[in-house]
Design a protein around this motif. Sequence first.
Motif, mmCIF file in Angstrom:
data_model
loop_
_atom_site.group_PDB
_atom_site.id
_atom_site.type_symbol
_atom_site.label_atom_id
_atom_site.label_comp_id
_atom_site.label_asym_id
_atom_site.label_seq_id
_atom_site.Cartn_x
_atom_site.Cartn_y
_atom_site.Cartn_z
ATOM 1 N N GLU A 9 0.835 -1.205 0.000
ATOM 2 C CA GLU A 9 0.000 0.000 0.000
ATOM 3 C C GLU A 9 0.866 1.249 0.000
ATOM 4 O O GLU A 9 0.592 2.203 -0.703
ATOM 5 N N ARG A 10 1.896 1.225 0.828
ATOM 6 C CA ARG A 10 2.740 2.404 1.003
ATOM 7 C C ARG A 10 3.799 2.538 -0.077
ATOM 8 O O ARG A 10 4.162 3.630 -0.464
ATOM 9 N N ALA A 11 4.280 1.433 -0.569
ATOM 10 C CA ALA A 11 5.423 1.476 -1.471
ATOM 11 C C ALA A 11 5.070 2.063 -2.831
ATOM 12 O O ALA A 11 5.706 3.001 -3.282
ATOM 13 N N GLY A 12 4.078 1.500 -3.497
ATOM 14 C CA GLY A 12 3.672 2.026 -4.793
ATOM 15 C C GLY A 12 4.736 1.919 -5.864
ATOM 16 O O GLY A 12 4.760 2.713 -6.787
ATOM 17 N N ASN A 13 5.644 0.952 -5.761
ATOM 18 C CA ASN A 13 6.646 0.801 -6.805
ATOM 19 C C ASN A 13 6.616 -0.621 -7.351
ATOM 20 O O ASN A 13 6.108 -1.541 -6.732
ATOM 21 N N GLU A 14 7.171 -0.774 -8.522
ATOM 22 C CA GLU A 14 7.118 -2.067 -9.208
ATOM 23 C C GLU A 14 7.931 -3.154 -8.507
ATOM 24 O O GLU A 14 7.579 -4.321 -8.589
ATOM 25 N N GLU A 15 9.004 -2.784 -7.821
ATOM 26 C CA GLU A 15 9.820 -3.795 -7.157
ATOM 27 C C GLU A 15 9.024 -4.519 -6.078
ATOM 28 O O GLU A 15 9.094 -5.739 -5.956
ATOM 29 N N SER A 16 8.262 -3.775 -5.296
ATOM 30 C CA SER A 16 7.487 -4.417 -4.233
ATOM 31 C C SER A 16 6.383 -5.289 -4.822
ATOM 32 O O SER A 16 6.083 -6.364 -4.295
ATOM 33 N N TRP A 17 5.811 -4.856 -5.936
ATOM 34 C CA TRP A 17 4.764 -5.668 -6.564
ATOM 35 C C TRP A 17 5.351 -6.885 -7.269
ATOM 36 O O TRP A 17 4.655 -7.890 -7.458
ATOM 37 N N ALA A 18 6.610 -6.828 -7.637
ATOM 38 C CA ALA A 18 7.268 -8.016 -8.195
ATOM 39 C C ALA A 18 7.344 -9.111 -7.126
ATOM 40 O O ALA A 18 7.192 -10.300 -7.431
ATOM 41 N N VAL A 19 7.554 -8.712 -5.883
ATOM 42 C CA VAL A 19 7.547 -9.669 -4.772
ATOM 43 C C VAL A 19 6.159 -10.283 -4.639
ATOM 44 O O VAL A 19 6.009 -11.499 -4.463
ATOM 45 N N ALA A 20 5.118 -9.453 -4.739
ATOM 46 C CA ALA A 20 3.742 -9.952 -4.652
ATOM 47 C C ALA A 20 3.460 -10.957 -5.769
ATOM 48 O O ALA A 20 2.826 -11.993 -5.534
ATOM 49 N N ASP A 21 3.938 -10.669 -6.963
ATOM 50 C CA ASP A 21 3.742 -11.592 -8.089
ATOM 51 C C ASP A 21 4.457 -12.913 -7.849
ATOM 52 O O ASP A 21 3.925 -13.981 -8.156
ATOM 53 N N ALA A 22 5.656 -12.838 -7.287
ATOM 54 C CA ALA A 22 6.412 -14.062 -6.997
ATOM 55 C C ALA A 22 5.680 -14.909 -5.955
ATOM 56 O O ALA A 22 5.584 -16.133 -6.091
ATOM 57 N N ILE A 23 5.140 -14.264 -4.938
ATOM 58 C CA ILE A 23 4.392 -14.996 -3.914
ATOM 59 C C ILE A 23 3.132 -15.615 -4.525
ATOM 60 O O ILE A 23 2.787 -16.759 -4.222
ATOM 61 N N SER A 24 2.484 -14.887 -5.405
ATOM 62 C CA SER A 24 1.289 -15.429 -6.076
ATOM 63 C C SER A 24 1.628 -16.669 -6.882
ATOM 64 O O SER A 24 0.864 -17.639 -6.887
ATOM 65 N N ARG A 25 2.769 -16.656 -7.552
ATOM 66 C CA ARG A 25 3.181 -17.837 -8.330
ATOM 67 C C ARG A 25 3.462 -19.019 -7.408
ATOM 68 O O ARG A 25 3.122 -20.158 -7.729
ATOM 69 N N VAL A 26 4.065 -18.757 -6.258
ATOM 70 C CA VAL A 26 4.347 -19.833 -5.300
ATOM 71 C C VAL A 26 3.039 -20.407 -4.752
ATOM 72 O O VAL A 26 2.918 -21.619 -4.551
ATOM 73 N N LEU A 27 2.057 -19.550 -4.542
ATOM 74 C CA LEU A 27 0.780 -19.992 -3.978
ATOM 75 C C LEU A 27 -0.172 -20.586 -5.015
ATOM 76 O O LEU A 27 -1.256 -21.059 -4.656
ATOM 77 N N GLU A 28 0.214 -20.544 -6.283
ATOM 78 C CA GLU A 28 -0.640 -21.086 -7.342
ATOM 79 C C GLU A 28 -1.062 -22.507 -6.986
ATOM 80 O O GLU A 28 -0.268 -23.297 -6.490
ATOM 81 N N ASN A 29 -2.330 -22.811 -7.218
ATOM 82 C CA ASN A 29 -2.918 -24.131 -6.921
ATOM 83 C C ASN A 29 -2.980 -24.438 -5.430
ATOM 84 O O ASN A 29 -3.057 -25.599 -5.048
ATOM 85 N N SER A 30 -2.906 -23.418 -4.589
ATOM 86 C CA SER A 30 -3.053 -23.659 -3.155
ATOM 87 C C SER A 30 -4.348 -23.004 -2.678
ATOM 88 O O SER A 30 -4.921 -22.151 -3.357
ATOM 89 N N GLU A 31 -4.791 -23.397 -1.513
ATOM 90 C CA GLU A 31 -6.018 -22.847 -0.944
ATOM 91 C C GLU A 31 -5.836 -21.394 -0.495
ATOM 92 O O GLU A 31 -6.816 -20.662 -0.350
ATOM 93 N N GLU A 32 -4.621 -20.969 -0.288
ATOM 94 C CA GLU A 32 -4.346 -19.620 0.200
ATOM 95 C C GLU A 32 -4.343 -18.563 -0.899
ATOM 96 O O GLU A 32 -4.350 -17.367 -0.600
ATOM 97 N N LEU A 33 -4.332 -18.969 -2.157
ATOM 98 C CA LEU A 33 -4.179 -18.023 -3.262
ATOM 99 C C LEU A 33 -5.303 -16.992 -3.298
ATOM 100 O O LEU A 33 -5.042 -15.795 -3.447
#
Length: 123
Positions: A9-33
């Motif tokens: 929320e606070r960062a607003g930059n692409e680097e922090s959202w790249a981390v979010a994308d990486a976590i989303s890929r790790v969570l793919e096919n999981s109940e937590e996604l």
Amino acid sequence: MDQLPAAFERAGNEESWAVADAISRVLENSEELHSWRRRLLSACMKGLVAMYSSNKDESKQEVERSMLLRLEELLRVVGEVDPDDWYSLVKTGLKYRYRDEAFLKVLNVAFQLLYKTESSLSQ
């Protein structure tokens, strides 16, 4: 991991959202996604509200555009929003970006997605 979306929320930059994308890929096919994506959607809306409130002159257009694209993508996969986050985004966005074509296009898509008959906000 629960505190990460608040940092986005606070960062607003692409680097922090790249981390979010990486976590989303790790969570793919999981109940937590789905839960993770809901938290990201909330963080994205809060980040846009903060940007609109602090940058009333539209000086960070590229960052805003990428956040709007992310918002649209998350809305399509999550399909529901927190009513308070939605209210803040619409109110602040229309106050400061009512002439911004990119904002209005994403807002239109959001209305179509959220206010269809089976949506949680349309009841």
